[in-house]
Scaffold this motif. Sequence first.
Motif, PDB file in Angstrom:
ATOM      1  N   VAL A 162       0.841  -1.196   0.000  1.00  0.00           N
ATOM      2  CA  VAL A 162       0.000   0.000   0.000  1.00  0.00           C
ATOM      3  C   VAL A 162       0.877   1.248   0.000  1.00  0.00           C
ATOM      4  O   VAL A 162       0.616   2.208  -0.732  1.00  0.00           O
ATOM      5  CB  VAL A 162      -0.949  -0.010   1.227  1.00  0.00           C
ATOM      6  N   ALA A 163       1.947   1.243   0.783  1.00  0.00           N
ATOM      7  CA  ALA A 163       2.836   2.399   0.839  1.00  0.00           C
ATOM      8  C   ALA A 163       3.573   2.563  -0.492  1.00  0.00           C
ATOM      9  O   ALA A 163       3.782   3.685  -0.958  1.00  0.00           O
ATOM     10  CB  ALA A 163       3.826   2.251   1.981  1.00  0.00           C
ATOM     11  N   ALA A 164       3.994   1.474  -1.119  1.00  0.00           N
ATOM     12  CA  ALA A 164       4.690   1.550  -2.399  1.00  0.00           C
ATOM     13  C   ALA A 164       3.770   2.132  -3.472  1.00  0.00           C
ATOM     14  O   ALA A 164       4.189   2.962  -4.281  1.00  0.00           O
ATOM     15  CB  ALA A 164       5.192   0.170  -2.816  1.00  0.00           C
ATOM     16  N   GLU A 165       2.492   1.723  -3.495  1.00  0.00           N
ATOM     17  CA  GLU A 165       1.540   2.267  -4.461  1.00  0.00           C
ATOM     18  C   GLU A 165       1.303   3.750  -4.216  1.00  0.00           C
ATOM     19  O   GLU A 165       1.220   4.539  -5.158  1.00  0.00           O
ATOM     20  CB  GLU A 165       0.215   1.506  -4.386  1.00  0.00           C
ATOM     21  N   LEU A 209       3.375   5.837  -2.865  1.00  0.00           N
ATOM     22  CA  LEU A 209       4.575   6.546  -3.280  1.00  0.00           C
ATOM     23  C   LEU A 209       4.611   6.719  -4.797  1.00  0.00           C
ATOM     24  O   LEU A 209       4.917   7.801  -5.308  1.00  0.00           O
ATOM     25  CB  LEU A 209       5.821   5.793  -2.801  1.00  0.00           C
ATOM     26  N   GLU A 210       4.254   5.665  -5.535  1.00  0.00           N
ATOM     27  CA  GLU A 210       4.214   5.753  -6.995  1.00  0.00           C
ATOM     28  C   GLU A 210       3.171   6.766  -7.459  1.00  0.00           C
ATOM     29  O   GLU A 210       3.416   7.547  -8.383  1.00  0.00           O
ATOM     30  CB  GLU A 210       3.912   4.388  -7.597  1.00  0.00           C
ATOM     31  N   LEU A 211       2.007   6.770  -6.822  1.00  0.00           N
ATOM     32  CA  LEU A 211       0.964   7.727  -7.197  1.00  0.00           C
ATOM     33  C   LEU A 211       1.401   9.162  -6.910  1.00  0.00           C
ATOM     34  O   LEU A 211       1.189  10.060  -7.733  1.00  0.00           O
ATOM     35  CB  LEU A 211      -0.333   7.417  -6.457  1.00  0.00           C
ATOM     36  N   ALA A 212       2.012   9.386  -5.760  1.00  0.00           N
ATOM     37  CA  ALA A 212       2.455  10.734  -5.410  1.00  0.00           C
ATOM     38  C   ALA A 212       3.541  11.211  -6.365  1.00  0.00           C
ATOM     39  O   ALA A 212       3.518  12.357  -6.825  1.00  0.00           O
ATOM     40  CB  ALA A 212       2.971  10.765  -3.971  1.00  0.00           C
ATOM     41  N   LEU A 213       4.470  10.332  -6.681  1.00  0.00           N
ATOM     42  CA  LEU A 213       5.539  10.700  -7.606  1.00  0.00           C
ATOM     43  C   LEU A 213       4.980  10.950  -9.008  1.00  0.00           C
ATOM     44  O   LEU A 213       5.343  11.920  -9.680  1.00  0.00           O
ATOM     45  CB  LEU A 213       6.605   9.606  -7.647  1.00  0.00           C
TER      46      LEU A 213
END
Length: 185
Positions: free
Chosen positions: A35-38, A40-44
């Motif tokens: 969930v945190a990796a997703e 992070l990808e969305l924010a980036l």
Amino acid sequence: MGWIFRTARNRDGQAHALEAQAQEVAPAPAPLPPVAAEGLELALGAKLLDGWLSNRRQVLVPHTLNFRVLAPEESALLVDVMAAAAQGDGEVDPREARQLPLTLERLGAGEAETRRLEAALAEPQHLGQLLSRVEEAGLTTHAYAAALLAINRRGGVNRAFLDYVAQRLGLSAEVAGSLERRYRT
């Protein structure tokens, strides 16, 4: 004095204390939960998209008008546009007559373009046909930039000419404004 030279002898790139610490293996960092990796990808991705969208007008519109990289027929067409812009208010004033060759030189044009400009200024240009050729060649933003560089934008007739050219070439107000900011004279 001997103790000073003994410590200096170990200055061959070895750091015994650091090498000892490097031998100790540090635990591997824990992987991020999915969930945190997703997130992070969305924010980036959102940050990259926002940056591109706020800067897209600068990226999509040509940054430079360089006659050295244009084909001869494209250069000739843009020189004709510059002549038509100079003639747009009914006459080529002395300031425009002096500035046009200097502008061409600054843009990387050669002797052939300068001769073409002199010939084009000597006879009236048919603006409708010229703008149709510009559209066919795909040089709409280049032509608008060339017109901007050829005339004094502060004059009312010249301003109306530029507005007409932008409208006729299908340039949005944002693109025309970006070109005007980029090619201030």
